[in-house]
Design a protein around this motif. Sequence first.
Motif, PDB file in Angstrom:
ATOM      1  N   GLU A   1       0.829  -1.208   0.000  1.00 48.14           N
ATOM      2  CA  GLU A   1       0.000   0.000   0.000  1.00 48.14           C
ATOM      3  C   GLU A   1       0.862   1.256   0.000  1.00 48.14           C
ATOM      4  O   GLU A   1       0.497   2.273  -0.619  1.00 48.14           O
ATOM      5  N   ARG A   2       2.012   1.198   0.671  1.00 52.32           N
ATOM      6  CA  ARG A   2       2.935   2.334   0.649  1.00 52.32           C
ATOM      7  C   ARG A   2       3.509   2.542  -0.752  1.00 52.32           C
ATOM      8  O   ARG A   2       3.620   3.670  -1.240  1.00 52.32           O
ATOM      9  N   TYR A   3       3.862   1.460  -1.420  1.00 50.53           N
ATOM     10  CA  TYR A   3       4.341   1.556  -2.801  1.00 50.53           C
ATOM     11  C   TYR A   3       3.261   2.137  -3.706  1.00 50.53           C
ATOM     12  O   TYR A   3       3.538   2.930  -4.616  1.00 50.53           O
ATOM     13  N   GLN A   4       2.011   1.728  -3.476  1.00 55.13           N
ATOM     14  CA  GLN A   4       0.926   2.180  -4.342  1.00 55.13           C
ATOM     15  C   GLN A   4       0.731   3.691  -4.303  1.00 55.13           C
ATOM     16  O   GLN A   4       0.226   4.274  -5.263  1.00 55.13           O
ATOM     17  N   GLU A   5       1.140   4.326  -3.225  1.00 51.08           N
ATOM     18  CA  GLU A   5       1.028   5.784  -3.136  1.00 51.08           C
ATOM     19  C   GLU A   5       1.834   6.481  -4.227  1.00 51.08           C
ATOM     20  O   GLU A   5       1.532   7.612  -4.615  1.00 51.08           O
ATOM     21  N   PHE A   6       2.860   5.808  -4.750  1.00 52.88           N
ATOM     22  CA  PHE A   6       3.741   6.402  -5.747  1.00 52.88           C
ATOM     23  C   PHE A   6       3.598   5.743  -7.117  1.00 52.88           C
ATOM     24  O   PHE A   6       4.337   6.074  -8.038  1.00 52.88           O
ATOM     25  N   ALA A   7       2.666   4.818  -7.237  1.00 56.94           N
ATOM     26  CA  ALA A   7       2.549   4.033  -8.458  1.00 56.94           C
ATOM     27  C   ALA A   7       1.582   4.673  -9.447  1.00 56.94           C
ATOM     28  O   ALA A   7       0.663   5.412  -9.076  1.00 56.94           O
ATOM     29  N   ASP A   8       1.786   4.368 -10.755  1.00 57.66           N
ATOM     30  CA  ASP A   8       0.820   4.755 -11.773  1.00 57.66           C
ATOM     31  C   ASP A   8      -0.358   3.783 -11.702  1.00 57.66           C
ATOM     32  O   ASP A   8      -0.331   2.816 -10.934  1.00 57.66           O
ATOM     33  N   PRO A   9      -1.419   4.012 -12.481  1.00 59.13           N
ATOM     34  CA  PRO A   9      -2.592   3.132 -12.384  1.00 59.13           C
ATOM     35  C   PRO A   9      -2.274   1.650 -12.592  1.00 59.13           C
ATOM     36  O   PRO A   9      -2.847   0.788 -11.905  1.00 59.13           O
ATOM     37  N   ASP A  10      -1.371   1.347 -13.517  1.00 60.24           N
ATOM     38  CA  ASP A  10      -1.011  -0.052 -13.712  1.00 60.24           C
ATOM     39  C   ASP A  10      -0.314  -0.613 -12.481  1.00 60.24           C
ATOM     40  O   ASP A  10      -0.541  -1.773 -12.087  1.00 60.24           O
ATOM     41  N   GLY A  11       0.522   0.203 -11.854  1.00 62.23           N
ATOM     42  CA  GLY A  11       1.214  -0.228 -10.642  1.00 62.23           C
ATOM     43  C   GLY A  11       0.258  -0.426  -9.484  1.00 62.23           C
ATOM     44  O   GLY A  11       0.418  -1.357  -8.680  1.00 62.23           O
ATOM     45  N   VAL A  12      -0.747   0.433  -9.394  1.00 63.60           N
ATOM     46  CA  VAL A  12      -1.754   0.280  -8.346  1.00 63.60           C
ATOM     47  C   VAL A  12      -2.508  -1.032  -8.544  1.00 63.60           C
ATOM     48  O   VAL A  12      -2.748  -1.787  -7.590  1.00 63.60           O
ATOM     49  N   ALA A  13      -2.878  -1.326  -9.799  1.00 63.53           N
ATOM     50  CA  ALA A  13      -3.592  -2.573 -10.084  1.00 63.53           C
ATOM     51  C   ALA A  13      -2.722  -3.783  -9.755  1.00 63.53           C
ATOM     52  O   ALA A  13      -3.206  -4.771  -9.176  1.00 63.53           O
ATOM     53  N   LEU A  14      -1.435  -3.707 -10.088  1.00 66.74           N
ATOM     54  CA  LEU A  14      -0.537  -4.810  -9.774  1.00 66.74           C
ATOM     55  C   LEU A  14      -0.401  -4.963  -8.261  1.00 66.74           C
ATOM     56  O   LEU A  14      -0.376  -6.085  -7.736  1.00 66.74           O
ATOM     57  N   GLY A  15      -0.327  -3.844  -7.570  1.00 68.17           N
ATOM     58  CA  GLY A  15      -0.270  -3.901  -6.107  1.00 68.17           C
ATOM     59  C   GLY A  15      -1.502  -4.554  -5.518  1.00 68.17           C
ATOM     60  O   GLY A  15      -1.410  -5.337  -4.558  1.00 68.17           O
ATOM     61  N   ASN A  16      -2.665  -4.266  -6.089  1.00 64.74           N
ATOM     62  CA  ASN A  16      -3.890  -4.909  -5.607  1.00 64.74           C
ATOM     63  C   ASN A  16      -3.832  -6.417  -5.813  1.00 64.74           C
ATOM     64  O   ASN A  16      -4.314  -7.188  -4.975  1.00 64.74           O
ATOM     65  N   GLN A  17      -3.236  -6.856  -6.924  1.00 63.69           N
ATOM     66  CA  GLN A  17      -3.086  -8.285  -7.151  1.00 63.69           C
ATOM     67  C   GLN A  17      -2.165  -8.901  -6.101  1.00 63.69           C
ATOM     68  O   GLN A  17      -2.470  -9.963  -5.541  1.00 63.69           O
ATOM     69  N   TYR A  18      -1.033  -8.244  -5.822  1.00 63.35           N
ATOM     70  CA  TYR A  18      -0.101  -8.787  -4.824  1.00 63.35           C
ATOM     71  C   TYR A  18      -0.737  -8.844  -3.437  1.00 63.35           C
ATOM     72  O   TYR A  18      -0.518  -9.789  -2.678  1.00 63.35           O
ATOM     73  N   ILE A  19      -1.537  -7.831  -3.109  1.00 65.79           N
ATOM     74  CA  ILE A  19      -2.244  -7.843  -1.826  1.00 65.79           C
ATOM     75  C   ILE A  19      -3.205  -9.031  -1.784  1.00 65.79           C
ATOM     76  O   ILE A  19      -3.319  -9.727  -0.768  1.00 65.79           O
ATOM     77  N   ALA A  20      -3.884  -9.273  -2.893  1.00 70.21           N
ATOM     78  CA  ALA A  20      -4.805 -10.415  -2.955  1.00 70.21           C
ATOM     79  C   ALA A  20      -4.046 -11.735  -2.788  1.00 70.21           C
ATOM     80  O   ALA A  20      -4.524 -12.654  -2.122  1.00 70.21           O
ATOM     81  N   GLU A  21      -2.862 -11.846  -3.379  1.00 74.78           N
ATOM     82  CA  GLU A  21      -2.070 -13.061  -3.212  1.00 74.78           C
ATOM     83  C   GLU A  21      -1.695 -13.266  -1.747  1.00 74.78           C
ATOM     84  O   GLU A  21      -1.748 -14.396  -1.234  1.00 74.78           O
TER      85      GLU A  21
END
Length: 512
Positions: free
Chosen positions: A125-145
Amino acid sequence: MKLFKTYTTSLLLAFFGLAISGCADNLNEPELNNTFAGATDFTKTEDMVLSAIGVYAAFQSRGWEQPLLLSVRGDDVNSGGLGDQQDFAATDLFTYNKDYWMYNSLWENMYVDIITAHTAMEQIERYQEFADPDGVALGNQYIAEAKVLRAMMLLQVSQVWGDVFIPTSSNTGDLLEVTVLPTKDEVMQHISDQMDEAIPVLPAGRPNERADIPGGVTKNTALAIKAMANQELKNYQAVADAAGEIINSGSFSLFSDFYELFKTPGKLSDEAILEMQFSDFGQGEGDSSNHLLAPYGPQGWSPDVEGSASGWGFYEPSLKFIKFMLDRGETVRLETSVLFTDRGIEALQADPAYASLPSFVNKTTRDNDVINDYSRALFASGKHYLPSNQLIEGRTDYGSNKNYNVIRYAEILLMYAEAVTQGATASSITADEAVNLVRARSNMPALSGVTLDQVIDEKFAELGMEWGKRYFDLIRLERYDELNYDGRTFSENLKFLPYPQAQVDQFSILSN
């Protein structure tokens, strides 16, 4: 309770073989509760994968004793190990010692790794603060994993102890504030709800189709855990719906050779829904990552490849299981599940009904490893056996390079069939078709009009000695009499282990 773990680059590479550069500094930093390492640069959003991999590494860091303790109370397996670990043997006989180190190890290490998952999710979630939309979506996938792996561990903890903590963050201090311990049903509903959150953002398909994290979880892994949680809740329609969705995906198939499924050829097969991965990386020395499988191995053998190490003689397939399999006319599943000694064969033949045995009931495996008599047990687990001729040259540890199955497609088919025979509306194939797919792989004749009893028998034959699945089925179905075998006496009040005294000392709510 230990609240943090340190992950090194070599450990994570050992689990996944990912050539990730520039990550050593991040991975060597411990995280404690909500305090993230000050040197972590969260603007480097490409590094968020490291947090996800850290959860996989934690999930796969099971101590040797933990799967054994999960399984030992079933009628498919006995403790073995005669003369050692007396409280483990007593647990097999339903005599529990809350001070026994194995109990605390299972509880503590599972919760350490659950907290690790929360820490990783918070980092992402901390990384997502600096991510573009694709990075945010990828972060959501990693959180789900991370949610999926956390859910599997929490499910097993609750199967063993019933009412347990549900951590909601990496702040373990929150657990000290809990005034009402969640019930087992509440834990299972929480897991089901968590999987509903994870499923929409996870990749489809099989774990072995993932190129980014080979063998990583998918939507189908989350569906499987949702089905398992609802099976514990006896919410059989939800089981049929989740398992049916996996079947309808068409992604999975049964590995054709049951014997090799549990050996090198079966690693990350199209049957694998969740699998712990280990490797010697095809080399006889240097980096290696392995689960300690020696406890499962025969204490004495004459391996086909000289110098291959033997095991410790724990985890003994029960005579009850072996006779059940012989009575059914099982061949490849029995040969795969059990390693025989001459002494064990003599014990079988002491019963006149088993005086004549199939030729594969032999101390020599089809891979020419000879299982000699040894004092600690009559039989050893074949599902945890890797033939010595499948060891990488230069590697001698018992089972080195072997993966560890956690959830297989065969289990999904049988859970689905059970749910339908329990009254759920079919959402995919028929119960007969599901059971017969599993039976056909093992050269067993097809059934028609399959009953609940037949499904449970099929689960016994197919899943014996795997993660306590047999024991937890019997507990859920209240078939307690099945556990009264070979002098054992079981009653409903013994279905959960006592909370470890070391945890009661820290969390007074566990003493209530």
